[in-house]
Design an enzyme around this catalytic site. Sequence first.
Site, short mmCIF file in Angstrom:
data_model
loop_
_atom_site.label_atom_id
_atom_site.label_comp_id
_atom_site.label_asym_id
_atom_site.label_seq_id
_atom_site.Cartn_x
_atom_site.Cartn_y
_atom_site.Cartn_z
N GLU A 1 3.78 11.52 10.41
CA GLU A 1 4.24 11.38 11.79
C GLU A 1 4.36 9.91 12.20
O GLU A 1 5.33 9.50 12.85
CB GLU A 1 3.31 12.14 12.74
CG GLU A 1 3.34 13.66 12.59
CD GLU A 1 2.70 14.15 11.30
OE1 GLU A 1 3.16 15.19 10.79
OE2 GLU A 1 1.77 13.49 10.78
N GLU B 1 0.84 -1.20 0.00
CA GLU B 1 0.00 0.00 0.00
C GLU B 1 0.87 1.25 0.00
O GLU B 1 0.64 2.19 -0.78
CB GLU B 1 -0.92 0.01 1.22
CG GLU B 1 -1.75 1.27 1.35
CD GLU B 1 -2.67 1.26 2.56
OE1 GLU B 1 -3.26 2.31 2.85
OE2 GLU B 1 -2.80 0.21 3.22
N ARG C 1 3.32 31.93 -20.66
CA ARG C 1 2.91 33.12 -19.92
C ARG C 1 4.04 34.15 -19.88
O ARG C 1 5.19 33.81 -19.61
CB ARG C 1 2.52 32.71 -18.48
CG ARG C 1 2.17 33.86 -17.57
CD ARG C 1 0.81 34.42 -17.84
NE ARG C 1 0.46 35.45 -16.88
CZ ARG C 1 -0.61 36.21 -16.96
NH1 ARG C 1 -1.44 36.06 -17.98
NH2 ARG C 1 -0.87 37.12 -16.05
#
Length: 380
Positions: A366, A241, A267
């Site tokens: 954590e 996972e 841009r």
Amino acid sequence: MENSELELFRDNVRRFFAENVEPHYEQWEKAGRVPPEFYLQMAEQGLLCVDLPEEYGGIGAPFEFSVAVLEECARMGFMSLASNLSVHSDIATPYILHLGSEEQKQKYLPRMARGECIGAIGMTEPGAGSDLQGIKTSAMPDGEDHYLINGSKTFITNGQNSGVVVLATKTDPKLGARGTTLFTVESSLEGFARGRNLDKVGQYAADTSEMFFDNVRVHRNEILGRAGGGFGHLVDELPRERLVLGAMAVAHAQGAMEKTIEYVTQRKAFGSPIASFQNTRFELAKIKTEIEVHRAFVEKCAHLYSQKKLDVATAAMVKLATSEMEGRVTDACLQLFGGYGYMTEYPISRYWADARIQRIYGGTSEIMKEVIGRSLVGRG
């Protein structure tokens, strides 16, 4: 398989997503879920449960091919779908494949490979997030052959679409972790109820729900793995996972960078393309370096996983490192868009918002640090 076969597979995945996801993705995001019938489409293309053995309905490809589906999905910015698919194909399916009885495998896996039964993982509870030992959902014996399940789960990906849930329960609360048992629970059972589809900061189309269990009666044959062995099974399955979440993080950061390069070369500011400014080039250089360094670590961990050598601590490292990098990169990319980056009409805003959960689900950053630290010096 050769790398050329993997690249050809990637090309087919990209083409499929461009043709079948891109035109509908905004609608799915607004609806808060991917239509269940889309899983049937993916199955027809061989894009569900890719590394599942052929005897159970998969195509038996190497693990890297399954990851490639998630990577291309994440890179293209369809992170809601990537999360849905990761839970279905790379988390729920392997749990049943690795832990299930032959009866369970035959009952669920072919239907999951065909997209007829979508998988979910029922771990997190309102009072127990990363602390899986603290779950309260109970499964108590009811006669010789059945259990009654009571409790609730929350933040469950595929919560609205799921047909089967790999559910973590307490069968003996007095034994702590050793009293945890996994079950396969069909969502059609009496007493099973879905809560509302939860409103989230990002990944809107990844249906995320509460689940409620009110005297849900299941046969003992639905125990997944060993009775009382659930916590150990969770520990065994978590490396995959966390590895796939790491692969998704790198690919998602790559997609954000690609969108940003496209924007800054077009841009203009002060009469010149934004890309001509040293700050822009330096930021992109840092971003590119971060992505490549973390990609190398993911590839190393994928190799370890294929050899059954990926341990819990290393999987925690790859999840911690890549998800934190993904957050830094998507934030830096949004900054290069200036004010337009904060506008939802620009896809970089979705990359940024969708990335945030990656440091939380699958074990928070954590908790990853705690896992790694304990592997080095114990509990202290």
